[in-house]
Design a protein around this motif. Structure first.
Motif, PDB file in Angstrom:
ATOM      1  N   SER A 137      13.533 -42.757  82.664  1.00  0.00           N
ATOM      2  CA  SER A 137      12.453 -43.743  82.681  1.00  0.00           C
ATOM      3  C   SER A 137      12.931 -45.097  82.153  1.00  0.00           C
ATOM      4  O   SER A 137      12.425 -46.138  82.547  1.00  0.00           O
ATOM      5  CB  SER A 137      11.257 -43.235  81.890  1.00  0.00           C
ATOM      6  OG  SER A 137      11.544 -43.215  80.516  1.00  0.00           O
ATOM      7  N   GLY A 138      13.921 -45.067  81.269  1.00  0.00           N
ATOM      8  CA  GLY A 138      14.501 -46.325  80.776  1.00  0.00           C
ATOM      9  C   GLY A 138      15.142 -47.112  81.907  1.00  0.00           C
ATOM     10  O   GLY A 138      14.960 -48.320  82.022  1.00  0.00           O
ATOM     11  N   GLU A 139      15.854 -46.398  82.763  1.00  0.00           N
ATOM     12  CA  GLU A 139      16.503 -47.048  83.918  1.00  0.00           C
ATOM     13  C   GLU A 139      15.470 -47.574  84.909  1.00  0.00           C
ATOM     14  O   GLU A 139      15.626 -48.656  85.470  1.00  0.00           O
ATOM     15  CB  GLU A 139      17.428 -46.051  84.633  1.00  0.00           C
ATOM     16  CG  GLU A 139      18.731 -45.806  83.922  1.00  0.00           C
ATOM     17  CD  GLU A 139      19.556 -44.741  84.630  1.00  0.00           C
ATOM     18  OE1 GLU A 139      20.625 -45.061  85.132  1.00  0.00           O
ATOM     19  OE2 GLU A 139      19.087 -43.582  84.683  1.00  0.00           O
ATOM     20  N   ALA A 173      12.466 -48.551  84.172  1.00  0.00           N
ATOM     21  CA  ALA A 173      11.875 -49.753  83.571  1.00  0.00           C
ATOM     22  C   ALA A 173      12.786 -50.961  83.795  1.00  0.00           C
ATOM     23  O   ALA A 173      12.323 -52.031  84.192  1.00  0.00           O
ATOM     24  CB  ALA A 173      11.663 -49.533  82.076  1.00  0.00           C
ATOM     25  N   ARG A 174      14.070 -50.777  83.559  1.00  0.00           N
ATOM     26  CA  ARG A 174      15.021 -51.874  83.707  1.00  0.00           C
ATOM     27  C   ARG A 174      15.053 -52.378  85.154  1.00  0.00           C
ATOM     28  O   ARG A 174      14.996 -53.575  85.423  1.00  0.00           O
ATOM     29  CB  ARG A 174      16.420 -51.395  83.283  1.00  0.00           C
ATOM     30  CG  ARG A 174      17.449 -52.498  83.196  1.00  0.00           C
ATOM     31  CD  ARG A 174      18.833 -51.924  83.073  1.00  0.00           C
ATOM     32  NE  ARG A 174      19.114 -51.034  84.190  1.00  0.00           N
ATOM     33  CZ  ARG A 174      19.984 -50.026  84.142  1.00  0.00           C
ATOM     34  NH1 ARG A 174      20.629 -49.751  83.030  1.00  0.00           N
ATOM     35  NH2 ARG A 174      20.206 -49.268  85.191  1.00  0.00           N
ATOM     36  N   ARG A 231      12.785 -51.991  87.531  1.00  0.00           N
ATOM     37  CA  ARG A 231      11.512 -52.616  87.919  1.00  0.00           C
ATOM     38  C   ARG A 231      11.429 -54.036  87.386  1.00  0.00           C
ATOM     39  O   ARG A 231      11.019 -54.958  88.086  1.00  0.00           O
ATOM     40  CB  ARG A 231      10.339 -51.796  87.379  1.00  0.00           C
ATOM     41  CG  ARG A 231      10.059 -50.542  88.144  1.00  0.00           C
ATOM     42  CD  ARG A 231       8.932 -49.775  87.506  1.00  0.00           C
ATOM     43  NE  ARG A 231       7.678 -50.526  87.490  1.00  0.00           N
ATOM     44  CZ  ARG A 231       6.758 -50.400  86.548  1.00  0.00           C
ATOM     45  NH1 ARG A 231       6.956 -49.581  85.535  1.00  0.00           N
ATOM     46  NH2 ARG A 231       5.666 -51.103  86.600  1.00  0.00           N
ATOM     47  N   LEU A 232      11.829 -54.197  86.123  1.00  0.00           N
ATOM     48  CA  LEU A 232      11.770 -55.524  85.509  1.00  0.00           C
ATOM     49  C   LEU A 232      12.655 -56.530  86.221  1.00  0.00           C
ATOM     50  O   LEU A 232      12.270 -57.676  86.424  1.00  0.00           O
ATOM     51  CB  LEU A 232      12.220 -55.434  84.050  1.00  0.00           C
ATOM     52  CG  LEU A 232      11.097 -55.387  83.028  1.00  0.00           C
ATOM     53  CD1 LEU A 232      11.662 -55.092  81.667  1.00  0.00           C
ATOM     54  CD2 LEU A 232      10.333 -56.707  82.991  1.00  0.00           C
ATOM     55  N   LYS A 233      13.852 -56.077  86.587  1.00  0.00           N
ATOM     56  CA  LYS A 233      14.790 -57.001  87.239  1.00  0.00           C
ATOM     57  C   LYS A 233      14.176 -57.576  88.512  1.00  0.00           C
ATOM     58  O   LYS A 233      14.265 -58.770  88.766  1.00  0.00           O
ATOM     59  CB  LYS A 233      16.114 -56.287  87.547  1.00  0.00           C
ATOM     60  CG  LYS A 233      17.003 -56.218  86.309  1.00  0.00           C
ATOM     61  CD  LYS A 233      18.376 -55.687  86.622  1.00  0.00           C
ATOM     62  CE  LYS A 233      19.245 -55.769  85.379  1.00  0.00           C
ATOM     63  NZ  LYS A 233      20.470 -54.977  85.512  1.00  0.00           N
TER      64      LYS A 233
END
Lengths: 89, 263
Positions: A12-14, A16-17, A19-21
């Motif tokens: 989920s951390g990946e 999030a990263r 999606r944000l990018k």
């Protein structure tokens, strides 16, 4: 295919990263992901006239800054297009 | 030469007030003359985090409107004689003050203080504009969450459009255990996305809640968060401080003192 998907599942951390990018690119230059997708398809169409490219793994993005530090540089369009075959015209 | 630092984030609840209180207190403990300004008019909170809520007579709006002199509104901290708080008004709103009034007041305070720290309200409206108007340096506080980072990015864009000499990033409420399992973005991820120089990483520490309950900033004490804030202060002063190892196992003695301290 599904089984392979299970092993390759992103944390989920990946997620999030990633999606944000994508989100921030459109936030920063007010260019929607849909428009970027259209640009991507058009670029792919043009390049394909001259060489065989991997349209599935090509990437296209708008970035506001080059490298580290943001500064007041103009945004630029980056395209990473893997070439499969450089056939002559 | 005094420095005017605004602590901002865009999103609410990520730790602006806690960061302001701890950075201000930390710098004062290092012998600097510091004034903390609560720029959140209508939602005053820095006074309670500092434990100074019972000593407010005048506030920022009184100063701006000329009801009192700046000196009368400043509250001297009970721990450090070189630390002062200029509280915000609780019964007014953001429109009670404008940018030129803030600049004028800050210019006046520059004569007496080494550091002027502004606790910015959430949002990007008038309150934000007032808080950043007189500042030349910014600490952008974010947590490793999608919404906080998105808002931080927006804020950074707005700060860059102004004349800031330095904008630094504070990553707050990091959970190293979750990062390890891939369930939270790492500090590197956040720095990479926001492309801003990092000035501090504060772990998610229950001692922050305890400190706020008591109205005592925890900067400089034995807790991980207290040490992280101490390091941020040293970096603001230009020192190179290595980052804390947040994964370390806490030693027996630290654990024991922590148990003894916990009420």
């Amino acid at each position: 295919m599904k089984l392979l998907h299970l092993f390759k599942r992103k944390s989920s951390g990946e997620i999030a990263r990633d999606r944000l990018k994508i989100l921030l690119i459109s936030d920063r230059v007010s260019c929607s992901p849909e428009m970027l997708e259209m640009i991507k398809q058009d670029v792919a169409k043009v390049i394909s006239k001259y060489m065989k490219i991997d349209t599935d793994s090509m990437e296209i993005q708008i970035s506001k800054s080059t490298g580290r530090g943001r500064g007041n540089k103009n945004p630029s369009l980056y395209a990473n297009i893997p070439i499969l075959d450089l056939h002559k015209i | 030469m005094s420095e005017v630092i605004v602590v901002t984030s865009g999103k609410g609840g990520v730790g602006k007030t806690t960061t302001s209180a701890n950075v201000g207190t930390g710098l004062a403990s290092m012998g600097k003359r510091v004034v903390l300004i609560d720029a959140d008019i209508g939602l005053r909170n820095l006074d309670v985090v500092m434990g100074l809520e019972n000593r407010i007579v005048y506030n920022l709006v009184d100063v701006v409107e000329g009801n009192c002199r700046v000196k009368q509104a400043l509250i001297r901290d009970k721990r450090y004689p070189s630390l002062y708080l200029l509280p915000s008004a609780q019964t007014r709103d953001k429109t009670a003050v404008n940018e030129s009034q803030m600049i004028k007041m800050i210019d006046h305070l520059k004569e007496q203080f080494d550091f002027i720290i502004l606790d910015c309200p959430a949002g990007i409206e008038q309150g934000f504009k007032n808080a950043v108007a007189g500042a030349t340096r910014a600490l952008v506080v974010t947590t490793p969450e999608v919404s906080a980072i998105r808002d931080a990015d927006r804020i950074i864009g707005l700060l860059e459009a102004r004349d800031f000499s330095q904008i630094d990033l504070v990553v707050n409420r990091l959970r190293p255990d979750m990062v390890k399992k891939g369930k939270m973005m790492s500090v590197d991820d956040v720095v990479d996305i926001l492309s801003l120089p990092l000035i501090g990483v504060v772990p998610d520490d229950e001692n922050v809640v305890i400190a706020t309950n008591q109205g005592e900033p925890l900067v400089g004490n034995h807790t991980l968060a207290g040490r992280a804030y101490q390091n941020i202060c040293l970096r603001i002063l230009g020192e190179e401080v290595p980052y804390l190892n947040l994964n370390q196992s806490i030693s027996f003695w630290t654990r024991l003192t922590e148990i003894l301290h916990k009420n």
